[in-house]
Write a protein that holds these residues in place. Structure first.
Motif, PDB file in Angstrom:
ATOM      1  N   UNK A 123       0.822  -1.213   0.000  1.00 51.70           N
ATOM      2  CA  UNK A 123       0.000   0.000   0.000  1.00 51.70           C
ATOM      3  C   UNK A 123       0.857   1.265   0.000  1.00 51.70           C
ATOM      4  N   UNK A 124       2.159   1.091   0.130  1.00 54.02           N
ATOM      5  CA  UNK A 124       3.063   2.234   0.116  1.00 54.02           C
ATOM      6  C   UNK A 124       2.957   2.970  -1.209  1.00 54.02           C
ATOM      7  N   UNK A 125       2.669   4.266  -1.131  1.00 57.00           N
ATOM      8  CA  UNK A 125       2.459   5.067  -2.342  1.00 57.00           C
ATOM      9  C   UNK A 125       2.207   6.515  -1.940  1.00 57.00           C
ATOM     10  N   UNK A 126       2.194   7.365  -2.943  1.00 59.86           N
ATOM     11  CA  UNK A 126       1.663   8.712  -2.768  1.00 59.86           C
ATOM     12  C   UNK A 126       0.172   8.638  -3.086  1.00 59.86           C
ATOM     13  N   UNK A 127      -0.631   9.135  -2.176  1.00 61.49           N
ATOM     14  CA  UNK A 127      -2.077   9.091  -2.340  1.00 61.49           C
ATOM     15  C   UNK A 127      -2.586  10.471  -2.746  1.00 61.49           C
ATOM     16  N   UNK A 128      -3.389  10.483  -3.809  1.00 62.83           N
ATOM     17  CA  UNK A 128      -3.931  11.713  -4.358  1.00 62.83           C
ATOM     18  C   UNK A 128      -5.452  11.713  -4.251  1.00 62.83           C
ATOM     19  N   UNK A 129      -6.012  12.854  -3.905  1.00 58.62           N
ATOM     20  CA  UNK A 129      -7.457  12.979  -4.017  1.00 58.62           C
ATOM     21  C   UNK A 129      -7.778  13.748  -5.291  1.00 58.62           C
ATOM     22  N   UNK A 130      -8.968  13.509  -5.811  1.00 55.67           N
ATOM     23  CA  UNK A 130      -9.371  14.102  -7.076  1.00 55.67           C
ATOM     24  C   UNK A 130     -10.860  14.416  -7.037  1.00 55.67           C
ATOM     25  N   UNK A 131     -11.250  15.417  -7.818  1.00 45.93           N
ATOM     26  CA  UNK A 131     -12.651  15.841  -7.889  1.00 45.93           C
ATOM     27  C   UNK A 131     -13.067  15.934  -9.347  1.00 45.93           C
ATOM     28  N   UNK A 132     -14.288  15.480  -9.629  1.00 45.08           N
ATOM     29  CA  UNK A 132     -14.771  15.509 -10.997  1.00 45.08           C
ATOM     30  C   UNK A 132     -16.280  15.594 -11.070  1.00 45.08           C
ATOM     31  N   UNK A 133     -16.765  15.546 -12.306  1.00 47.82           N
ATOM     32  CA  UNK A 133     -18.195  15.692 -12.542  1.00 47.82           C
ATOM     33  C   UNK A 133     -18.913  14.352 -12.664  1.00 47.82           C
ATOM     34  N   UNK A 134     -18.136  13.272 -12.730  1.00 47.63           N
ATOM     35  CA  UNK A 134     -18.713  11.939 -12.891  1.00 47.63           C
ATOM     36  C   UNK A 134     -17.966  10.971 -11.982  1.00 47.63           C
ATOM     37  N   UNK A 135     -18.666  10.065 -11.340  1.00 46.35           N
ATOM     38  CA  UNK A 135     -17.981   9.075 -10.496  1.00 46.35           C
ATOM     39  C   UNK A 135     -17.433   7.969 -11.378  1.00 46.35           C
ATOM     40  N   UNK A 136     -16.228   7.516 -11.061  1.00 50.79           N
ATOM     41  CA  UNK A 136     -15.654   6.443 -11.860  1.00 50.79           C
ATOM     42  C   UNK A 136     -14.232   6.155 -11.468  1.00 50.79           C
ATOM     43  N   UNK A 137     -13.623   5.256 -12.228  1.00 52.68           N
ATOM     44  CA  UNK A 137     -12.283   4.769 -11.904  1.00 52.68           C
ATOM     45  C   UNK A 137     -11.199   5.305 -12.833  1.00 52.68           C
ATOM     46  N   UNK A 138     -11.568   5.989 -13.859  1.00 50.55           N
ATOM     47  CA  UNK A 138     -10.571   6.505 -14.808  1.00 50.55           C
ATOM     48  C   UNK A 138     -10.084   7.887 -14.399  1.00 50.55           C
ATOM     49  N   UNK A 139      -8.787   8.097 -14.490  1.00 46.81           N
ATOM     50  CA  UNK A 139      -8.214   9.397 -14.147  1.00 46.81           C
ATOM     51  C   UNK A 139      -8.832  10.524 -14.956  1.00 46.81           C
ATOM     52  N   UNK A 140      -9.129  10.251 -16.204  1.00 46.33           N
ATOM     53  CA  UNK A 140      -9.654  11.290 -17.077  1.00 46.33           C
ATOM     54  C   UNK A 140     -10.999  11.851 -16.673  1.00 46.33           C
TER      55      UNK A 140
END
Length: 122
Positions: A90-107
């Protein structure tokens, strides 16, 4: 201008827990779908978890299902990631993100935080 700020990362032993927080400023929090991603050393950034504006549509990567819990407090403009039974992978840099649609793709996500480091090691 939307800004996201993560906190709560750190060093934890295997089997331990951490809670990450992500505060959104600059726009109305409840209008956004929110997600967590992570990037391990030498690897691509990958999806961890996401939830919808009201929290009713929640998704997890298989690797964290049953161990991590995503939640949000719309009154505090804050999203959380409760991480339990942590593993070295689980070691990693964790990022939060906000968008207009829920989903699993970064885009799908328009706004990103700077990230917070989580290290799981004995």
């Amino acid at each position: 201008q939307v800004q996201l700020s993560e906190s709560g990362g750190g060093l934890v032993q295997p089997g331990g827990s951490l809670r990450l927080s992500c505060v959104l400023s600059g726009r109305t929090f409840i209008t956004f779908y929110m997600g967590w991603f992570r990037q391990a050393p030498g690897k691509e950034r990958v999806f961890v978890a996401a939830n919808s504006r009201g929290g009713g549509d929640i998704r997890y990567a298989d690797s964290v299902k049953g161990r991590f819990i995503i939640s949000r407090d719309n009154a505090k403009n804050t999203m959380y990631l409760q991480m339990n039974s942590l593993k070295p992978e689980d070691t990693a840099i964790y990022y939060c993100a906000a968008g207009a649609v829920v989903g699993e793709r970064e885009g799908l996500y328009n706004y990103w935080g700077q990230g917070t480091q989580v290290t799981v090691s004995s």
